[in-house]
Each structure stands twice: as structure tokens, then as C-alpha cells.
Scaffold this motif. Structure first.
Motif, PDB file in Angstrom:
ATOM      1  N   ILE A 107      48.739  84.042 -11.148  1.00 21.03           N
ATOM      2  CA  ILE A 107      49.167  84.957 -10.083  1.00 21.03           C
ATOM      3  C   ILE A 107      48.654  84.472  -8.732  1.00 21.03           C
ATOM      4  O   ILE A 107      49.395  84.441  -7.743  1.00 21.03           O
ATOM      5  CB  ILE A 107      48.674  86.385 -10.367  1.00 21.03           C
ATOM      6  CG1 ILE A 107      49.421  86.968 -11.580  1.00 21.03           C
ATOM      7  CG2 ILE A 107      48.849  87.285  -9.150  1.00 21.03           C
ATOM      8  CD1 ILE A 107      48.891  88.306 -12.050  1.00 21.03           C
ATOM      9  N   ARG A 108      47.392  84.080  -8.703  1.00 26.81           N
ATOM     10  CA  ARG A 108      46.812  83.603  -7.439  1.00 26.81           C
ATOM     11  C   ARG A 108      47.484  82.317  -6.977  1.00 26.81           C
ATOM     12  O   ARG A 108      47.762  82.140  -5.779  1.00 26.81           O
ATOM     13  CB  ARG A 108      45.307  83.406  -7.606  1.00 26.81           C
ATOM     14  CG  ARG A 108      44.542  84.714  -7.819  1.00 26.81           C
ATOM     15  CD  ARG A 108      43.044  84.489  -7.943  1.00 26.81           C
ATOM     16  NE  ARG A 108      42.311  85.746  -8.081  1.00 26.81           N
ATOM     17  CZ  ARG A 108      41.710  86.150  -9.194  1.00 26.81           C
ATOM     18  NH1 ARG A 108      41.716  85.377 -10.273  1.00 26.81           N
ATOM     19  NH2 ARG A 108      41.083  87.319  -9.225  1.00 26.81           N
ATOM     20  N   ARG A 109      47.746  81.415  -7.890  1.00 30.92           N
ATOM     21  CA  ARG A 109      48.394  80.152  -7.518  1.00 30.92           C
ATOM     22  C   ARG A 109      49.818  80.387  -7.058  1.00 30.92           C
ATOM     23  O   ARG A 109      50.284  79.766  -6.099  1.00 30.92           O
ATOM     24  CB  ARG A 109      48.359  79.180  -8.697  1.00 30.92           C
ATOM     25  CG  ARG A 109      46.957  78.670  -9.026  1.00 30.92           C
ATOM     26  CD  ARG A 109      46.976  77.660 -10.152  1.00 30.92           C
ATOM     27  NE  ARG A 109      47.767  76.479  -9.773  1.00 30.92           N
ATOM     28  CZ  ARG A 109      48.021  75.473 -10.590  1.00 30.92           C
ATOM     29  NH1 ARG A 109      47.557  75.500 -11.831  1.00 30.92           N
ATOM     30  NH2 ARG A 109      48.733  74.441 -10.174  1.00 30.92           N
ATOM     31  N   ALA A 110      50.529  81.275  -7.741  1.00 30.37           N
ATOM     32  CA  ALA A 110      51.896  81.587  -7.322  1.00 30.37           C
ATOM     33  C   ALA A 110      51.908  82.162  -5.913  1.00 30.37           C
ATOM     34  O   ALA A 110      52.767  81.831  -5.091  1.00 30.37           O
ATOM     35  CB  ALA A 110      52.530  82.572  -8.310  1.00 30.37           C
ATOM     36  N   ALA A 111      50.943  83.022  -5.612  1.00 33.30           N
ATOM     37  CA  ALA A 111      50.885  83.678  -4.304  1.00 33.30           C
ATOM     38  C   ALA A 111      50.703  82.690  -3.154  1.00 33.30           C
ATOM     39  O   ALA A 111      51.160  82.945  -2.041  1.00 33.30           O
ATOM     40  CB  ALA A 111      49.767  84.712  -4.285  1.00 33.30           C
ATOM     41  N   VAL A 112      50.031  81.566  -3.420  1.00 34.43           N
ATOM     42  CA  VAL A 112      49.789  80.594  -2.343  1.00 34.43           C
ATOM     43  C   VAL A 112      50.785  79.440  -2.376  1.00 34.43           C
ATOM     44  O   VAL A 112      50.617  78.444  -1.683  1.00 34.43           O
ATOM     45  CB  VAL A 112      48.351  80.047  -2.380  1.00 34.43           C
ATOM     46  CG1 VAL A 112      47.352  81.157  -2.168  1.00 34.43           C
ATOM     47  CG2 VAL A 112      48.060  79.305  -3.686  1.00 34.43           C
ATOM     48  N   GLY A 113      51.829  79.564  -3.204  1.00 31.16           N
ATOM     49  CA  GLY A 113      52.885  78.564  -3.177  1.00 31.16           C
ATOM     50  C   GLY A 113      52.845  77.521  -4.270  1.00 31.16           C
ATOM     51  O   GLY A 113      53.663  76.599  -4.286  1.00 31.16           O
ATOM     52  N   ASP A 114      51.920  77.653  -5.217  1.00 30.87           N
ATOM     53  CA  ASP A 114      51.841  76.694  -6.310  1.00 30.87           C
ATOM     54  C   ASP A 114      52.754  77.109  -7.465  1.00 30.87           C
ATOM     55  O   ASP A 114      53.354  78.186  -7.440  1.00 30.87           O
ATOM     56  CB  ASP A 114      50.401  76.568  -6.804  1.00 30.87           C
ATOM     57  CG  ASP A 114      49.522  75.830  -5.808  1.00 30.87           C
ATOM     58  OD1 ASP A 114      50.075  75.174  -4.907  1.00 30.87           O
ATOM     59  OD2 ASP A 114      48.291  75.926  -5.912  1.00 30.87           O
ATOM     60  N   SER A 115      52.813  76.256  -8.482  1.00 27.74           N
ATOM     61  CA  SER A 115      53.688  76.496  -9.634  1.00 27.74           C
ATOM     62  C   SER A 115      52.877  76.449 -10.929  1.00 27.74           C
ATOM     63  O   SER A 115      52.693  75.374 -11.508  1.00 27.74           O
ATOM     64  CB  SER A 115      54.806  75.455  -9.668  1.00 27.74           C
ATOM     65  OG  SER A 115      55.611  75.529  -8.507  1.00 27.74           O
ATOM     66  N   PRO A 116      52.370  77.584 -11.371  1.00 25.94           N
ATOM     67  CA  PRO A 116      51.540  77.603 -12.589  1.00 25.94           C
ATOM     68  C   PRO A 116      52.373  77.561 -13.867  1.00 25.94           C
ATOM     69  O   PRO A 116      53.387  78.247 -13.977  1.00 25.94           O
ATOM     70  CB  PRO A 116      50.789  78.934 -12.470  1.00 25.94           C
ATOM     71  CG  PRO A 116      51.689  79.799 -11.646  1.00 25.94           C
ATOM     72  CD  PRO A 116      52.436  78.901 -10.719  1.00 25.94           C
ATOM     73  N   PHE A 117      51.920  76.767 -14.835  1.00 24.14           N
ATOM     74  CA  PHE A 117      52.589  76.667 -16.130  1.00 24.14           C
ATOM     75  C   PHE A 117      51.555  76.661 -17.241  1.00 24.14           C
ATOM     76  O   PHE A 117      50.481  76.078 -17.095  1.00 24.14           O
ATOM     77  CB  PHE A 117      53.412  75.372 -16.224  1.00 24.14           C
ATOM     78  CG  PHE A 117      54.693  75.407 -15.451  1.00 24.14           C
ATOM     79  CD1 PHE A 117      55.879  75.769 -16.063  1.00 24.14           C
ATOM     80  CD2 PHE A 117      54.705  75.104 -14.107  1.00 24.14           C
ATOM     81  CE1 PHE A 117      57.057  75.818 -15.345  1.00 24.14           C
ATOM     82  CE2 PHE A 117      55.871  75.150 -13.381  1.00 24.14           C
ATOM     83  CZ  PHE A 117      57.054  75.506 -13.994  1.00 24.14           C
ATOM     84  N   SER A 118      51.909  77.287 -18.367  1.00 24.65           N
ATOM     85  CA  SER A 118      51.075  77.161 -19.555  1.00 24.65           C
ATOM     86  C   SER A 118      51.046  75.686 -19.943  1.00 24.65           C
ATOM     87  O   SER A 118      52.053  74.989 -19.824  1.00 24.65           O
ATOM     88  CB  SER A 118      51.645  77.992 -20.708  1.00 24.65           C
ATOM     89  OG  SER A 118      51.485  79.374 -20.449  1.00 24.65           O
ATOM     90  N   PRO A 119      49.889  75.195 -20.423  1.00 23.83           N
ATOM     91  CA  PRO A 119      49.766  73.764 -20.734  1.00 23.83           C
ATOM     92  C   PRO A 119      50.848  73.238 -21.661  1.00 23.83           C
ATOM     93  O   PRO A 119      51.398  72.151 -21.436  1.00 23.83           O
ATOM     94  CB  PRO A 119      48.378  73.668 -21.376  1.00 23.83           C
ATOM     95  CG  PRO A 119      47.617  74.813 -20.787  1.00 23.83           C
ATOM     96  CD  PRO A 119      48.624  75.915 -20.631  1.00 23.83           C
TER      97      PRO A 119
END
Length: 208
Positions: free
Chosen positions: A115-127
Motif C-alpha cells: 500500500i505504501r509503495r503504491a501510494a508513492v508510485g511504485d509497483s508492488p508484486f508478490s514474489p
């Protein structure tokens, strides 16, 4: 404060997510929806920073809701949280504009980080999802990635770190430059590599 909208057709899932998020000092749950149909007007009214989106829901599914929410407000970050990590769900969600894809069995810390990474423009993915994306990208570039000319040495450094999955802040710390400078380099890299989003840029960097 990160404003979050939770979208899932299971009340218990939403309740658990709300408790997890509201225990954090920097995350505020501004609303909940039990279907994509409910989520679309709620997102327009509440203007969340991040929408945590389930995919399989009655009436309007998460993929359709993602597309409609982003058509109305493109700056919204939509993070998929689903039980289904197969390609039939992954690629349509990314095509609709989702910025990341996490599985529901992910550890709580991974979800909060997402959630935090998405909020700052990143793209989080499960490994496991990221590994499959990379494997598919490597197969697609089996004959060698399309060469790109005109990248500066610093852009190549940034591309390498994006491919490793680092956030903008982590890249800035690693290269001793400002976060704004990192964002500028990433915008330039997306243009030069014809990557429509950060996910494609990361995959390009891994296959290069």
C-alpha cells in the motif's frame, strides 16, 4: 496520510484489512465496497490514494472496476489483492491499469508495504507473481531484447535498480540522488524503452 478504499465482496476480509490498516499511523481507510459496482462511485466521491481491489466479485468485477475508476481519475493507484494469481487474472488486471498485484496469503507486512509503495508510485508484486512475470518476459525476449540507444549512464543505473524491484526512495538512497531526480529518470526511461508503466520498465530491465 494514505487514504485507502477497500473493495472485496467478503465482509470478513474487509474487516480484517480495515483493522490491519487502521493500526498504522500513516494509513486511513476512507471507505469500503462489496462489489466493483459500489467501488466506482465511491472512488469518485472519496478520492482515495490507493484502492485495494479484489478481482472476483458479483455484478461488476475488479478488472472492470479498475478500468472505470482509472478512466475517471487516472492518478488513483489500484493495488490488486486476490486469491487468484494465475495469468488469466494477472494480465487483464495489469492491462486495466492496476499498479501492483498481491495475493491474499501475503504476510501483513507485505500488504502494508505494498500500500505504501503504491501510494508513492511504485509497483508492488508478490514474489511468486513477479517471478512469473520475469520468466514470461525472458521467454518473450529469447532472441535478445530490443536494443535501446541513447540511455545515459545514470539512466542505466536507475533501470538496473528498477529491475531489482527497488522503490524510488531506495534508488535515490543507493545512487545518492534526490527522489525527484529518480522520477525524472524513470519518466525518460519509460519513453525511451516504450514502456507504458513501471512494471513493463522493470521487465525490460530484467530481460535486457
Amino acid at each position: 496520510m494514505i487514504r485507502v478504499l477497500l473493495v472485496d465482496d467478503q465482509h470478513l476480509i474487509r474487516a480484517g484489512l480495515r483493522m490491519l490498516c487502521e493500526a498504522q499511523p500513516d494509513i486511513e481507510v476512507v471507505g469500503e465496497a462489496g462489489s466493483g459496482r459500489e467501488a466506482i462511485p465511491l472512488a469518485a466521491r472519496l478520492r482515495p490514494d490507493v484502492v485495494v481491489m479484489d478481482l472476483r466479485m458479483p455484478s461488476v468485477d475488479g478488472i472492470t472496476a479498475t478500468s472505470r475508476i482509472l478512466a475517471d481519475r487516472p492518478t488513483t493507484r489500484i493495488l490488486v489483492l486476490t486469491t487468484f494469481g494465475d495469468d488469466d487474472h494477472l494480465y487483464p488486471a495489469l492491462t486495466a491499469g492496476a499498479c501492483g498485484f498481491l495475493l491474499k496469503d501475503a504476510p501483513p507486512a507485505e500488504l502494508l508495504d505494498g500500500i505504501r509503495r503504491a501510494a508513492v508510485g511504485d509497483s508492488p508484486f508478490s514474489p511468486e507473481v513477479l517471478r512469473r512475470l520475469v520468466q514470461r518476459a525472458v521467454r518473450a525476449h529469447a532472441g535478445g531484447p530490443r536494443p535501446v540507444s541513447g540511455l545515459t549512464a545514470r539512466e542505466r543505473d536507475v533501470l538496473t535498480l528498477v529491475a531489482e524491484g527497488l522503490s524510488n526512495t531506495e534508488i535515490a538512497d543507493r545512487l545518492h540522488i534526490g527522489v525527484t531526480t529518480v522520477k525524472t529518470h524513470i519518466t525518460s526511461l519509460m519513453t525511451k524503452t516504450d514502456s507504458p508503466n513501471r512494471v513493463r520498465l522493470a521487465l525490460f530491465g530484467r530481460a535486457a
